[in-house]
Design a protein around this motif. Structure first.
Motif, short mmCIF file in Angstrom:
data_model
loop_
_atom_site.label_atom_id
_atom_site.label_comp_id
_atom_site.label_asym_id
_atom_site.label_seq_id
_atom_site.Cartn_x
_atom_site.Cartn_y
_atom_site.Cartn_z
N UNK A 122 -6.45 0.73 -1.23
CA UNK A 122 -5.78 1.91 -1.76
C UNK A 122 -6.65 2.58 -2.82
N UNK A 123 -7.27 1.79 -3.69
CA UNK A 123 -8.15 2.36 -4.70
C UNK A 123 -9.32 3.10 -4.06
N UNK A 124 -9.84 2.57 -2.95
CA UNK A 124 -10.97 3.21 -2.28
C UNK A 124 -10.55 4.42 -1.45
N UNK A 125 -9.33 4.40 -0.93
CA UNK A 125 -8.88 5.45 -0.01
C UNK A 125 -8.24 6.65 -0.71
N UNK A 126 -7.77 6.46 -1.93
CA UNK A 126 -7.08 7.55 -2.62
C UNK A 126 -7.97 8.79 -2.68
N UNK A 127 -7.43 9.91 -2.25
CA UNK A 127 -8.18 11.16 -2.29
C UNK A 127 -8.88 11.49 -1.00
N UNK A 128 -9.45 10.48 -0.32
CA UNK A 128 -10.14 10.76 0.94
C UNK A 128 -9.28 10.42 2.14
N UNK A 129 -8.22 9.61 1.93
CA UNK A 129 -7.31 9.25 3.01
C UNK A 129 -7.67 7.93 3.66
N UNK A 130 -6.70 7.35 4.31
CA UNK A 130 -6.90 6.08 5.00
C UNK A 130 -5.57 5.49 5.42
N UNK A 131 -5.66 4.43 6.21
CA UNK A 131 -4.44 3.78 6.71
C UNK A 131 -4.54 2.27 6.51
N UNK A 132 -3.39 1.68 6.29
CA UNK A 132 -3.28 0.22 6.19
C UNK A 132 -2.16 -0.21 7.12
N UNK A 133 -2.43 -1.21 7.93
CA UNK A 133 -1.40 -1.83 8.77
C UNK A 133 -1.26 -3.28 8.34
N UNK A 134 -0.06 -3.66 7.91
CA UNK A 134 0.25 -5.04 7.56
C UNK A 134 1.03 -5.66 8.71
N UNK A 135 0.46 -6.66 9.36
CA UNK A 135 1.16 -7.30 10.48
C UNK A 135 2.22 -8.22 9.90
N UNK A 136 3.46 -7.78 9.99
CA UNK A 136 4.60 -8.55 9.50
C UNK A 136 5.32 -9.15 10.72
#
Length: 253
Positions: A122-136
């Motif tokens: 999240x720190x790296x993606x803020x501003x440029x965008x990105x996605x995280x998928x947590x396999x629950x």
């Protein structure tokens, strides 16, 4: 070209994520404990799709090794556009009979490692965008020992983070499959088909990953593959925990 980092990538849903993302042209960073299995998968994907593959061996129950993966996630020179927190394992449901060190390792892999990698992402993606998928898992919606508790944490945090960081262009999705044909059960000594679970309740890994990627692209906080599991989760929310706990003693999700 987009890049994805996948934990628990050597088998199961992690390997399926790798196959589908490579087929879409994504470069990959594959993370798991077993170097040989990772190298075999990397070789196969390079030959099939011509994408760039990095292999990073790490035991996510060990803090120093989690930190190495987090540093790769945070590397601004080689940015990660999609983080898939998939690493995990199961334990017998009888908490009091399990070795407490196994339970602590279970918690570290499912919750602490995922949290540390999300923090870096999240720190790296803020501003440029990105996605995280947590396999629950759908187990996160029912009462089912510490596995359920770990998955519930992932679901709850994903919901909050997806809303909190949407304005920064970051989406966080908890992927919650039910019983899925992978090697997860076999690693526990519980071959699929020997758990008293009807065939109708089993999902295929390609379907789970396709729906997870689709819902992440749509910015959804929770992805529950298949209508039948959506209905089961809705019903579980109406039933008392004591009842769902008794039902959940059968099988693994």
């Amino acid at each position: 070209m987009p890049a994805a980092l996948i934990t628990g990538a050597s088998a199961g849903l992690g390997a399926e994520f790798a196959h589908q993302l490579a087929a879409r042209g994504a470069d990959l960073v594959l993370v798991a404990r077993g170097a040989d299995a990772l190298e075999r998968l990397a070789t196969e994907l390079r030959r099939a799709h011509g994408v760039h593959i990095e292999v990073l061996t790490a035991d996510l129950a060990v803090e120093e090794e989690v930190q190495r993966v987090a540093e790769r996630v945070a590397d601004a020179a080689h940015p990660i556009d999609l983080l898939v927190n998939n690493a995990g394992f199961g334990l017998p449901l009888q908490f009091a009979d399990n070795d407490i060190d196994d339970e602590v390792r279970h918690l570290r892999v499912h919750v602490e490692a995922s949290m540390r990698l999300m923090h870096a992402a999240i720190r790296a993606m803020r501003g440029r965008g990105g996605r995280i998928i947590n396999v629950a898992s759908v187990a996160g919606f029912i009462s089912r020992s510490t596995y359920s508790a770990c998955k519930a944490w992932l679901i709850g945090f994903s919901r909050w983070a997806n809303a909190e960081y949407a304005r920064d262009g970051v989406s966080v999705t908890a992927l919650c499959p039910g019983f899925t044909h992978t090697s997860f059960h076999e690693r526990m000594g519980l071959p699929a088909g020997q758990e008293g679970v009807p065939a109708l309740m089993w999902l295929d890994a390609p379907q789970v990953v396709r729906e997870g990627l689709r819902d992440a692209a749509r910015g959804r906080a929770v992805s529950i593959p298949s209508l039948r599991y959506k209905l089961i989760v809705a019903l579980a929310g109406l039933l008392p925990p004591a009842l769902t706990s008794r039902v959940a003693r059968r099988g693994r999700v």
